[in-house]
Design an enzyme around this catalytic site. Sequence first.
Site, mmCIF file in Angstrom:
data_model
loop_
_atom_site.group_PDB
_atom_site.id
_atom_site.type_symbol
_atom_site.label_atom_id
_atom_site.label_comp_id
_atom_site.label_asym_id
_atom_site.label_seq_id
_atom_site.Cartn_x
_atom_site.Cartn_y
_atom_site.Cartn_z
ATOM 1 C CG HIS A 92 6.394 -5.477 -4.474
ATOM 2 N ND1 HIS A 92 5.074 -5.235 -4.172
ATOM 3 C CD2 HIS A 92 7.111 -4.491 -3.876
ATOM 4 C CE1 HIS A 92 4.989 -4.129 -3.431
ATOM 5 N NE2 HIS A 92 6.217 -3.658 -3.240
ATOM 6 N N GLY A 128 0.844 -1.189 0.000
ATOM 7 C CA GLY A 128 0.000 0.000 0.000
ATOM 8 C C GLY A 128 0.873 1.230 0.000
ATOM 9 C CE LYS A 140 -10.177 -7.637 -23.322
ATOM 10 N NZ LYS A 140 -11.317 -6.746 -23.551
ATOM 11 C CB CYS A 200 5.346 -4.197 0.316
ATOM 12 S SG CYS A 200 6.143 -2.590 0.219
ATOM 13 C CE1 TYR A 201 1.073 0.883 5.587
ATOM 14 C CE2 TYR A 201 -0.772 -0.623 5.212
ATOM 15 C CZ TYR A 201 -0.220 0.477 5.847
ATOM 16 O OH TYR A 201 -0.977 1.180 6.762
ATOM 17 C CB SER A 207 -19.436 -4.608 -29.078
ATOM 18 O OG SER A 207 -18.405 -5.437 -28.558
ATOM 19 N N GLY A 208 -18.991 -7.241 -31.079
ATOM 20 C CA GLY A 208 -17.925 -7.824 -31.914
ATOM 21 C C GLY A 208 -16.665 -8.008 -31.097
ATOM 22 N N GLY A 209 -16.604 -7.378 -29.927
ATOM 23 C CA GLY A 209 -15.443 -7.510 -29.046
ATOM 24 C C GLY A 209 -15.517 -8.790 -28.228
ATOM 25 C CB VAL A 210 -12.855 -10.785 -26.585
ATOM 26 C CG1 VAL A 210 -12.233 -9.796 -25.627
ATOM 27 C CG2 VAL A 210 -12.747 -12.193 -26.032
ATOM 28 C CG ASP A 211 -14.568 -7.774 -22.608
ATOM 29 O OD1 ASP A 211 -13.723 -8.685 -22.691
ATOM 30 O OD2 ASP A 211 -14.282 -6.601 -22.329
ATOM 31 C CB SER A 212 -20.353 -8.149 -25.805
ATOM 32 O OG SER A 212 -19.791 -8.042 -27.094
ATOM 33 C CD GLU A 255 3.359 -7.908 -5.842
ATOM 34 O OE1 GLU A 255 4.047 -8.729 -5.199
ATOM 35 O OE2 GLU A 255 3.140 -6.756 -5.418
#
Length: 531
Positions: free
Chosen positions: A190, A75, A387, A102-103, A244-249, A192
């Site tokens: 870190h 943080g 994503k 860390c924090y 929409s043609g996008g991957v999410d929808s 990660e």
Amino acid sequence: MTTADADTAVEAPLDPVLREAAAGGVLVVDFGAQYSQLIARRIRECRVFSALVPHDVAPERLAALAPAGIVLSGGPASVWEMGAPQLNEALLGLGVPVLGICYGMQVMAQALGGEVAKTGAGEFGKTALQPDARSRGRLIADLPAETCWMSHRDAVVRPPPGFGVTARTQSSPVAAMEDPGRGLYGVQFHPEVAHTPFGTDLLKTFLFDVCDAAPTWTATTVIEEQVERIREQVGDERALCALSGGVDSAVAALLVHRAIGDRLTCVFVDHGLLRMNEGEQVEAAFSRHFGVPLVHVQAQERFLARLAGVTEPEQKRKIIGEEFIRTFEEEARKLGDVRFLVQGTLYTDVIESGSRDGSVIKSHHNVGGLPEEMAVELVEPLRGLFKDEVRAVGEELGLPERMVWRQPFPGPGLAIRVIGEVTTERLDILRRADHVLQEEVRRAGLYRELWQSFVVLPAVRTVGVQGDERTYAYPIVLRAVTSDDAMTADWARLPHELLERVSNRIINEVPGVNRVALDLTSKPPGTIEWE
Ligand code: XMP
């Protein structure tokens, strides 16, 4: 913090979509680090479910989620600051292993009687790590822990009673500490971030050796869980999804289709501002391949009519947004009684909006473009996914590679890449030039590496000479960027041979273009799109 905030934290430490998945997963108590999300992503990459919970989560609520482990994130605050986010010590006594980063390690040390000091010598960036020669402890054990990535000002100078110090650095006398008997671990660095080379291995040791978590978070289990959840939510009702043609929808729609079959209808509004063959690809994938009931609305003319004579970018956006809603409303009305609206909201949107709850928003206002009088409930099967996980689910569901890996494309489409007035003729020039770039970028194997690659058609013409003839035609600008999140971006260093091929092909194959230029602007100061 207001009382209301506190209540929310107590009531809902986790988005409802995520609650069931939390059992056996590892929860990240978020102290506000820019890396908190990354910790959760790294853990999920090890196939263990992970999600963020607010730092003021009530310990009994967190325990009720039955996680296998807890990570205390880093943080930006100093433990010595007034108002710095506090650790509720009871989180350390739930009998669930805890890793402080860390924090997160500092608040753990402070809570248990160790000492955190402002040493005056922060560490930022790659740092040599010196594991304790006699006891590397359980967490670092056999790992090749030589360099790590640090970003801190304060440091733990004395570990709490019962803890052993397992590594140090030049400026951190306690770079790693642990009390395996109590299941408590802390690292100042870190694990990660990619700059800590053994970071993923350390997380795996924590997940699998310390927490005994099972690697069960896979695209297959996500699909099974979501399909069941959608069935429960939607029951016998009908749902609507705007593609929409996008991957999410696309992935959201396929999940819902798997759950409720033909009671889902997808509406794809073709506003005429799409790239070459895009409308056909959506139709082929959804309607023909998956058999999803699809309304393909050919709305090109009405959009172009409204855009006639408009050159101001924000006005273009507004017109396209309004017209989209109107078209969608008309189609929704024709379908009659639809109770649910499917949206491709991602976990990142949920985190960013600060939402701790509320997947099932009953809405009487305009959600996602539905009529005001229509009360809809949202179905958001991707609310818990990052994503890359959405892409994995898309692949598993059989979505064509082309759609799974599609680069982001703005809602207003090519209208904000045709600078100045949007006409059929100018859209056609842009579309053909864009097609050449896409083909060549894919052929060069660079499509997935680039955040976006596209072309822009400026509203100027320049003089050229072709076959002994003077030409006066449009230039095309190539724009390719790398980015992680579109907040910042760097212009992509495309190979010269690729640029040469693209330039030659565009000039030879696209009538109306006699010059190709390259945009060398990063974001900031530029934006990714030109308008
Ligand atoms: P900028 O141009 O602001 O874009 O750097 C950042 C990202 O957002 C996309 N973009 C849009 N997406 N509607 C959208 O759905 C819009 O009006 C819009 N404008 C920009 C852009 O393609 C990039 O990925």
